[in-house]
Design an enzyme around this catalytic site. Structure first.
Site, PDB file in Angstrom:
ATOM      1  N   HIS A  35      -1.616  -6.219   3.032  1.00 22.16           N
ATOM      2  CA  HIS A  35      -2.707  -5.736   2.182  1.00 22.16           C
ATOM      3  C   HIS A  35      -2.305  -4.437   1.498  1.00 22.16           C
ATOM      4  CE1 HIS A  35      -4.316  -7.975   5.677  1.00 22.16           C
ATOM      5  NE2 HIS A  35      -5.111  -8.534   4.771  1.00 22.16           N
ATOM      6  N   GLU A  66      -2.436  -1.710  13.956  1.00 22.56           N
ATOM      7  CA  GLU A  66      -3.151  -2.989  13.959  1.00 22.56           C
ATOM      8  C   GLU A  66      -2.680  -3.978  15.024  1.00 22.56           C
ATOM      9  OE1 GLU A  66      -5.885  -3.606  12.380  1.00 22.56           O
ATOM     10  OE2 GLU A  66      -5.990  -2.206  10.694  1.00 22.56           O
TER      11      GLU A  66
END
Length: 301
Positions: free
Chosen positions: A125, A273
């Site tokens: 992203h 993450e």
């Protein structure tokens, strides 16, 4: 190989997104042997422990759609202070997340020393949304925009006022899920983006050579690596909150890290993450630690 004094900083923050559990990422990465792996290469590692993060969500602000704004501000402000302290002591900051909103604090702390910092954003992203463009209100989709000075004032001004990184000093590698308004902002700001198309067409070697040459041409005074484990294909990293198929391979990622180490340009790094709740036998944390090995100079022979 230069032997580094590395300060490891955990940030157990999962308020930047909607899927809980990534707050256990720093523990999972430690459990996977990060400290021992890096020390075996010849570096000195000091584990600084974790930044304190509230375990309790407060009520949403009525004046913004941003989720858990107060919690993210508190954690990233403390992280910025810690990173600045580590850099001031001449140590290499290695930050473990936590969701990617922690990069707001990392880059804010680095900006105290590095006035022309380069950033390699290794991610599926772009994380270039603002409150106005975000479809979710999740701050982990905004840290890069915040760091170049776009977004909610309280986030942009963490640790010091305004922009922490020049947008043209940023290189995104591996992008394959970019919102339409993000795409427009990236073009307007002049951010350099290597999508999966470039990696597939030209190969990781060419992409990394171009990325490093680009940052050298910008005369940066340091380079920060911000690596989201969802940059890799979920086949290799199942324990992430926003997996996107068709990502960078395990071997391509090791090659990228090896090339970064060979360049001698990396001055700080973060790995984010890792969500153990979604993982398979700590596979994603193991991959993170393996990539750290390559980044810090581990050789097969």
């Amino acid at each position: 190989m230069q032997h580094l004094n590395i300060s490891l900083i955990g940030v157990p923050l999962d308020f930047g997104q909607s899927r809980r559990g990534v707050d256990m990422g720093p523990s999972a990465i430690r459990y996977a042997g990060a400290v021992g792996r890096i020390e075996s290469i010849g570096h000195q590692v000091t584990d600084e422990g974790d930044v304190q993060v509230s375990a309790v969500e407060r009520k949403k602000h009525s004046d913004t759609n941003l989720k858990n704004l107060d919690e993210v501000i508190q954690a990233t402000t403390e992280l910025a202070r810690k990173v600045a302290e580590v850099v001031d002591a001449g140590r290499f900051p290695l930050v473990l997340g936590g969701d990617h909103s922690i990069a707001i604090g990392t880059l804010a702390g680095l900006s105290e020393k590095y006035k022309n910092l380069g950033v390699i954003w290794y991610d599926a992203h772009a994380d270039f949304n603002t409150a106005e463009t975000s479809p979710s209100g999740n701050i982990h989709g905004m840290p890069l925009a915040v760091s170049v000075g776009l977004g909610h004032e309280s986030l942009v001004n963490i640790h010091s006022e305004g922009q922490k990184v020049k947008p043209k000093n940023v290189v995104i590698i591996g992008a394959r899920s970019v919102d339409p308004e993000e795409r427009q902002l990236l073009k307007e700001q002049g951010v350099k983006v290597f999508t999966m198309h470039e990696i597939d067409r030209y190969g990781m070697t060419s992409v990394m050579e171009d990325a490093l040459a680009y940052l050298r041409s910008r005369d940066v005074d340091g380079v920060h690596l911000s690596l989201d484990l969802d940059g890799l294909d979920p086949l290799y990293t199942p324990g992430v909150g926003t997996p996107v198929p068709g990502g960078i391979s395990y071997r391509e990622s090791h090659l990228a890290m090896e090339m970064l180490e060979d360049s001698g340009m990396i001055t700080s790094a973060e790995f984010v993450e890792v969500n153990p709740i979604l993982d398979e036998k700590n596979k994603t944390a193991d991959v993170a630690v393996g990539l750290m090995g390559s980044l810090f100079g581990e050789k097969l022979i």
